[in-house]
Scaffold this motif. Structure first.
Motif, PDB file in Angstrom:
ATOM      1  N   LYS A 210       0.838  -1.204   0.000  1.00 49.39           N
ATOM      2  CA  LYS A 210       0.000   0.000   0.000  1.00 49.39           C
ATOM      3  C   LYS A 210       0.872   1.253   0.000  1.00 49.39           C
ATOM      4  N   ASN A 211       1.879   1.266   0.870  1.00 51.98           N
ATOM      5  CA  ASN A 211       2.671   2.489   1.024  1.00 51.98           C
ATOM      6  C   ASN A 211       3.628   2.740  -0.133  1.00 51.98           C
ATOM      7  N   ALA A 212       3.776   1.754  -1.012  1.00 53.53           N
ATOM      8  CA  ALA A 212       4.502   2.008  -2.256  1.00 53.53           C
ATOM      9  C   ALA A 212       3.504   2.445  -3.327  1.00 53.53           C
TER      10      ALA A 212
ATOM     11  N   ARG B  47      -4.118  10.840   4.890  1.00 60.69           N
ATOM     12  CA  ARG B  47      -3.034  11.793   4.929  1.00 60.69           C
ATOM     13  C   ARG B  47      -2.113  11.712   3.707  1.00 60.69           C
ATOM     14  N   ALA B  48      -1.955  10.507   3.164  1.00 60.10           N
ATOM     15  CA  ALA B  48      -1.041  10.343   2.033  1.00 60.10           C
ATOM     16  C   ALA B  48      -1.478  11.143   0.805  1.00 60.10           C
ATOM     17  N   SER B  49      -2.703  11.707   0.831  1.00 60.91           N
ATOM     18  CA  SER B  49      -3.157  12.541  -0.284  1.00 60.91           C
ATOM     19  C   SER B  49      -2.206  13.711  -0.527  1.00 60.91           C
TER      20      SER B  49
ATOM     21  N   ALA C  99       0.427  14.469  15.817  1.00 62.77           N
ATOM     22  CA  ALA C  99       0.180  15.702  15.075  1.00 62.77           C
ATOM     23  C   ALA C  99       0.479  15.535  13.584  1.00 62.77           C
ATOM     24  N   ARG C 100       1.512  14.828  13.260  1.00 61.92           N
ATOM     25  CA  ARG C 100       1.914  14.543  11.875  1.00 61.92           C
ATOM     26  C   ARG C 100       1.857  15.768  10.968  1.00 61.92           C
ATOM     27  N   PRO C 101       2.667  16.769  11.230  1.00 63.79           N
ATOM     28  CA  PRO C 101       2.675  17.944  10.357  1.00 63.79           C
ATOM     29  C   PRO C 101       3.305  17.637   8.992  1.00 63.79           C
ATOM     30  N   VAL C 102       3.201  18.605   8.077  1.00 62.86           N
ATOM     31  CA  VAL C 102       3.814  18.435   6.748  1.00 62.86           C
ATOM     32  C   VAL C 102       4.857  19.533   6.489  1.00 62.86           C
ATOM     33  N   ASP C 103       5.397  20.081   7.585  1.00 59.28           N
ATOM     34  CA  ASP C 103       6.341  21.186   7.429  1.00 59.28           C
ATOM     35  C   ASP C 103       7.560  20.838   6.573  1.00 59.28           C
ATOM     36  N   LEU C 104       8.039  19.592   6.662  1.00 62.31           N
ATOM     37  CA  LEU C 104       9.233  19.245   5.877  1.00 62.31           C
ATOM     38  C   LEU C 104       8.927  19.231   4.379  1.00 62.31           C
ATOM     39  N   HIS C 105       7.721  18.806   4.035  1.00 61.73           N
ATOM     40  CA  HIS C 105       7.312  18.810   2.622  1.00 61.73           C
ATOM     41  C   HIS C 105       7.347  20.266   2.119  1.00 61.73           C
TER      42      HIS C 105
ATOM     43  N   PRO D   5      15.966  17.345   8.784  1.00 67.23           N
ATOM     44  CA  PRO D   5      16.430  17.286  10.177  1.00 67.23           C
ATOM     45  C   PRO D   5      16.157  15.918  10.801  1.00 67.23           C
ATOM     46  N   PHE D   6      15.158  15.213  10.313  1.00 69.39           N
ATOM     47  CA  PHE D   6      14.900  13.829  10.719  1.00 69.39           C
ATOM     48  C   PHE D   6      14.251  13.143   9.534  1.00 69.39           C
ATOM     49  N   VAL D   7      14.146  11.824   9.619  1.00 63.90           N
ATOM     50  CA  VAL D   7      13.704  11.059   8.451  1.00 63.90           C
ATOM     51  C   VAL D   7      12.191  11.171   8.275  1.00 63.90           C
TER      52      VAL D   7
ATOM     53  N   VAL E 293       9.359   9.765   5.478  1.00 66.27           N
ATOM     54  CA  VAL E 293       9.089   8.983   4.273  1.00 66.27           C
ATOM     55  C   VAL E 293       8.326   9.854   3.258  1.00 66.27           C
ATOM     56  N   GLY E 294       7.238  10.458   3.718  1.00 63.97           N
ATOM     57  CA  GLY E 294       6.385  11.227   2.812  1.00 63.97           C
ATOM     58  C   GLY E 294       7.101  12.435   2.228  1.00 63.97           C
ATOM     59  N   ALA E 295       7.869  13.163   3.052  1.00 60.83           N
ATOM     60  CA  ALA E 295       8.556  14.353   2.547  1.00 60.83           C
ATOM     61  C   ALA E 295       9.612  13.942   1.522  1.00 60.83           C
TER      62      ALA E 295
ATOM     63  N   ALA F  10       9.997  -1.399  12.010  1.00 58.80           N
ATOM     64  CA  ALA F  10       8.983  -0.469  11.473  1.00 58.80           C
ATOM     65  C   ALA F  10       7.943  -0.092  12.515  1.00 58.80           C
ATOM     66  N   THR F  11       7.651   1.187  12.622  1.00 61.46           N
ATOM     67  CA  THR F  11       6.586   1.633  13.525  1.00 61.46           C
ATOM     68  C   THR F  11       5.242   0.994  13.141  1.00 61.46           C
ATOM     69  N   ASP F  12       5.070   0.709  11.855  1.00 55.76           N
ATOM     70  CA  ASP F  12       3.811   0.113  11.401  1.00 55.76           C
ATOM     71  C   ASP F  12       3.645  -1.349  11.845  1.00 55.76           C
ATOM     72  N   LEU F  13       4.672  -1.905  12.483  1.00 54.06           N
ATOM     73  CA  LEU F  13       4.541  -3.271  13.022  1.00 54.06           C
ATOM     74  C   LEU F  13       4.621  -3.302  14.545  1.00 54.06           C
TER      75      LEU F  13
ATOM     76  N   THR G 144       9.672   5.494  18.619  1.00 57.56           N
ATOM     77  CA  THR G 144      10.433   6.738  18.412  1.00 57.56           C
ATOM     78  C   THR G 144       9.937   7.547  17.215  1.00 57.56           C
ATOM     79  N   ILE G 145       8.995   7.011  16.439  1.00 57.28           N
ATOM     80  CA  ILE G 145       8.595   7.720  15.211  1.00 57.28           C
ATOM     81  C   ILE G 145       7.368   8.612  15.446  1.00 57.28           C
ATOM     82  N   PHE G 146       6.364   8.071  16.099  1.00 54.67           N
ATOM     83  CA  PHE G 146       5.148   8.852  16.353  1.00 54.67           C
ATOM     84  C   PHE G 146       4.944   9.021  17.851  1.00 54.67           C
ATOM     85  N   GLU G 147       4.433  10.184  18.228  1.00 60.30           N
ATOM     86  CA  GLU G 147       4.344  10.481  19.670  1.00 60.30           C
ATOM     87  C   GLU G 147       3.117   9.868  20.329  1.00 60.30           C
ATOM     88  N   ASN G 148       2.172   9.395  19.540  1.00 59.77           N
ATOM     89  CA  ASN G 148       0.939   8.910  20.157  1.00 59.77           C
ATOM     90  C   ASN G 148       0.497   7.618  19.480  1.00 59.77           C
ATOM     91  N   ARG G 149       1.368   6.636  19.554  1.00 60.61           N
ATOM     92  CA  ARG G 149       1.025   5.434  18.810  1.00 60.61           C
ATOM     93  C   ARG G 149       0.841   4.222  19.721  1.00 60.61           C
ATOM     94  N   PHE G 150       0.122   4.454  20.816  1.00 68.79           N
ATOM     95  CA  PHE G 150      -0.131   3.348  21.747  1.00 68.79           C
ATOM     96  C   PHE G 150      -1.629   3.186  21.991  1.00 68.79           C
TER      97      PHE G 150
HETATM   98  C1  UD1 Z   1       4.734   6.884   6.186  1.00 65.99           C
HETATM   99  C2  UD1 Z   1       3.813   5.686   6.073  1.00 65.99           C
HETATM  100  C3  UD1 Z   1       3.310   5.266   7.444  1.00 65.99           C
HETATM  101  C4  UD1 Z   1       4.505   5.019   8.381  1.00 65.99           C
HETATM  102  C5  UD1 Z   1       5.446   6.214   8.389  1.00 65.99           C
HETATM  103  C6  UD1 Z   1       6.714   5.988   9.172  1.00 65.99           C
HETATM  104  C7  UD1 Z   1       2.816   5.995   3.894  1.00 65.99           C
HETATM  105  C8  UD1 Z   1       1.618   6.308   3.102  1.00 65.99           C
HETATM  106  N1  UD1 Z   1       2.699   6.035   5.223  1.00 65.99           N
HETATM  107  O1  UD1 Z   1       3.956   7.937   6.727  1.00 65.99           O
HETATM  108  O2  UD1 Z   1       2.547   4.079   7.307  1.00 65.99           O
HETATM  109  O3  UD1 Z   1       4.035   4.816   9.700  1.00 65.99           O
HETATM  110  O4  UD1 Z   1       5.823   6.547   7.038  1.00 65.99           O
HETATM  111  O5  UD1 Z   1       7.386   4.880   8.679  1.00 65.99           O
HETATM  112  O6  UD1 Z   1       3.856   5.661   3.368  1.00 65.99           O
HETATM  113  N2  UD1 Z   1       6.926  14.664  10.303  1.00 65.99           N
HETATM  114  C9  UD1 Z   1       7.056  16.003  10.576  1.00 65.99           C
HETATM  115  N3  UD1 Z   1       6.983  16.887   9.529  1.00 65.99           N
HETATM  116  C10 UD1 Z   1       6.793  16.491   8.248  1.00 65.99           C
HETATM  117  C11 UD1 Z   1       6.668  15.107   7.976  1.00 65.99           C
HETATM  118  C12 UD1 Z   1       6.746  14.212   9.036  1.00 65.99           C
HETATM  119  O7  UD1 Z   1       7.233  16.413  11.736  1.00 65.99           O
HETATM  120  O8  UD1 Z   1       6.727  17.334   7.358  1.00 65.99           O
HETATM  121  C13 UD1 Z   1       7.035  13.688  11.416  1.00 65.99           C
HETATM  122  C14 UD1 Z   1       5.776  12.854  11.610  1.00 65.99           C
HETATM  123  O9  UD1 Z   1       4.858  13.519  12.428  1.00 65.99           O
HETATM  124  C15 UD1 Z   1       6.351  11.608  12.249  1.00 65.99           C
HETATM  125  C16 UD1 Z   1       7.720  11.451  11.581  1.00 65.99           C
HETATM  126  O10 UD1 Z   1       8.016  12.743  11.061  1.00 65.99           O
HETATM  127  O11 UD1 Z   1       6.525  11.807  13.636  1.00 65.99           O
HETATM  128  C17 UD1 Z   1       7.783  10.436  10.458  1.00 65.99           C
HETATM  129  O12 UD1 Z   1       6.736  10.669   9.564  1.00 65.99           O
HETATM  130  P1  UD1 Z   1       6.813  10.284   8.016  1.00 65.99           P
HETATM  131  O13 UD1 Z   1       7.988   9.396   7.796  1.00 65.99           O
HETATM  132  O14 UD1 Z   1       6.711  11.525   7.216  1.00 65.99           O
HETATM  133  O15 UD1 Z   1       5.491   9.438   7.859  1.00 65.99           O
HETATM  134  P2  UD1 Z   1       4.480   9.438   6.650  1.00 65.99           P
HETATM  135  O16 UD1 Z   1       5.206   9.641   5.378  1.00 65.99           O
HETATM  136  O17 UD1 Z   1       3.329  10.300   6.956  1.00 65.99           O
END
Ligand code: UD1
Length: 420
Positions: A22-24, A92-94, A120-126, A160-162, A164-166, A303-306, A326-332
């Motif tokens: 799905k995520n690809a 969100r992947a939209s 919160a999952r912001p998109v600031d890095l994008h 500044p940190f990894v 995937v979406g950005a 993987a956080t998704d597992l 360590t990836i998401f702050e509210n994933r419990f």
């Molecule tokens: C993708 C996956 C999701 C997976 C996640 C981490 C897809 C469609 N979804 O989500 O299943 O759990 O990777 O492996 O591929 N962040 C910011 N600013 C940004 C972007 C991200 O602060 O602009 C933060 C997020 O809030 C999170 C962390 O960075 O804490 C990692 O997020 P990110 O890798 O971007 O996840 P997604 O691409 O949304």
């Protein structure tokens, strides 16, 4: 709303075919905006999230044709540069259409995804990345408006940190930018690599694929291509844990062990046998599960998704396990539900202390995200009595025919259709 009923205690045995990731698939579908040619994606999974993105792409002018496992996407011309709230809020992947739209049309208006259940999952890095490439970004009325009247230009972007979406958004944008873009500390997830390989097949020039240092030499035009979507490593890991928790013996086919080395290492540490086969790998367990510590990390880490699924498994281990997110702050969010099934789990900030119990007990449960929901299914497979998982639509976002695949291996699991 449909529900899934599980009567626990059955050992899983047999084979489960793993679908395309799905995520690809999601970023690959968004990449169709970059060309007026046809992008044919093979091995497309049949999931609610894929349908949601297809609908969004259609409103942008992409023709989406599905024939079995092949999805053909053609964007002869962009009909609209706006991704409306109604579609973006569902997934969100939209936001992955932002980079491709600005790259091709020099303008885009995309609804902000907003908060979501796992933080919160912001998109600031994008947005910062697109700004570095010369786009002007404005936020108004809940929408991001990006404009690059002279087109995007290459830039050096250090994350500044990894993310995937950005990484994916900027990688796609950079393929049509003027000059060279360097992405440092880029995500190395296999799905990013899959996207990069597809972009190369479309005519993009990308160096460093598979590493955290991507160099993209922009080009004027990309063409259509045919690309097989890689296997879903999260679906793979989920069924591996389902097999393990029941003390089962299951072969996962159409997938590869190499996509989830960290997961396999943790599972082996927990006493589960994982062996490669000609078509994938085999997961079996004949001894007790041992407690083991797990920390989520960007790929190639766990993987956080597992994480939620692993927690369900370790809930019935002998001994204690510390699971750190360590990836998401509210994933419990699965923790209170697993507790209702008898698990002994205590939260300490970003860590969960799981003390294994001999047996879980079935209960009505519900969860607020995809992976949390499936962890409850896994727990239900091992629990005594009946577990009813509500809000099944979360599962349908990311698991194709979940109950059918598990039932074929002997699980007592059934979808109860909503009755009016
Ligand atoms: C993708 C996956 C999701 C997976 C996640 C981490 C897809 C469609 N979804 O989500 O299943 O759990 O990777 O492996 O591929 N962040 C910011 N600013 C940004 C972007 C991200 O602060 O602009 C933060 C997020 O809030 C999170 C962390 O960075 O804490 C990692 O997020 P990110 O890798 O971007 O996840 P997604 O691409 O949304």
């Amino acid at each position: 709303m449909d529900r899934i009923r599980i009567r626990g205690g059955r050992r899983l045995s047999g084979r489960i075919a793993i679908g395309g990731a799905k995520n690809a698939a999601l970023p690959l579908m968004a990449a169709a905006i970059l060309t007026d040619g046809t992008l044919a994606l093979e091995n497309t999974p049949d999931l609610a999230d894929i349908a949601t993105l297809a609908r969004l792409l259609e409103t942008l002018g992409v023709r989406v044709e599905r024939e079995g496992r092949v999805t053909r996407l053609t964007c002869a011309s962009v009909a609209s540069t706006e991704a409306p709230y109604d579609l973006v809020r569902k997934m969100r992947a939209s936001v992955l259409v932002l980079g491709p739209l600005v790259a091709r049309e020099r303008v885009a208006r995309v609804s902000l995804p907003g908060g979501c259940a796992i933080g919160a999952r912001p998109v600031d890095l994008h947005l910062k990345g697109l700004e570095a490439m010369g786009a002007r970004i404005e936020l108004a009325e809940g929408y991001v408006e990006a404009r690059a009247p002279d087109g995007l230009r290459g830039a050096e972007i250090v994350f500044p940190f990894v993310s995937v979406g950005a990484t994916e958004n900027l990688l796609m944008a950079a393929t049509l930018a003027r000059g060279t873009t360097v992405l440092k500390n880029a995500a190395r997830e296999p799905e990013v690599e899959d996207l990069a390989n597809c972009l190369v097949a479309m005519g993009a020039r990308i160096e460093g694929i598979g590493s955290d240092h991507l160099v993209v030499h922009g080009t004027d035009r990309l063409a259509g291509a045919t690309h097989p979507i890689l296997p879903d490593r999260i679906e793979t890991g989920t069924y591996a844990m389902a097999a393990a928790i029941t003390g089962g013996d299951v072969e996962l086919t159409g997938t590869r062990i190499g996509l989830l080395e960290a997961t396999v290492a943790s599972m082996r540490e927990a006493g589960i046998s994982v062996e490669p086969t000609a078509e994938g790998f085999r997961v079996s367990r004949s001894c007790l599960i041992h407690g083991t510590d797990v920390m989520t990390e960007p790929y190639p880490g766990f993987a956080t998704d597992l994480q939620a699924q692993m927690m369900a498994l370790l809930a019935v281990a002998e001994g204690a396990s510390m699971i750190t997110e360590t990836i998401f702050e509210n994933r419990f969010m699965h923790v209170p539900e697993l507790r209702r099934m008898g698990a002994n789990i205590n939260l300490h900030g970003s860590s969960a202390m799981v003390r294994g119990v001999a047996r879980l007990t079935g209960a009505p449960v519900m969860a607020t995200d995809l992976r949390a929901s499936v962890s409850l299914v896994i727990a239900g497979l091992a629990a005594a009595g009946e577990t009813m998982v509500n809000r099944v639509y979360h599962l349908d976002r990311g698991y194709e025919r979940l109950e059918a695949k598990l039932a074929a291996c002997g699980a007592d699991i059934e979808r109860l259709k909503e009755t009016a």
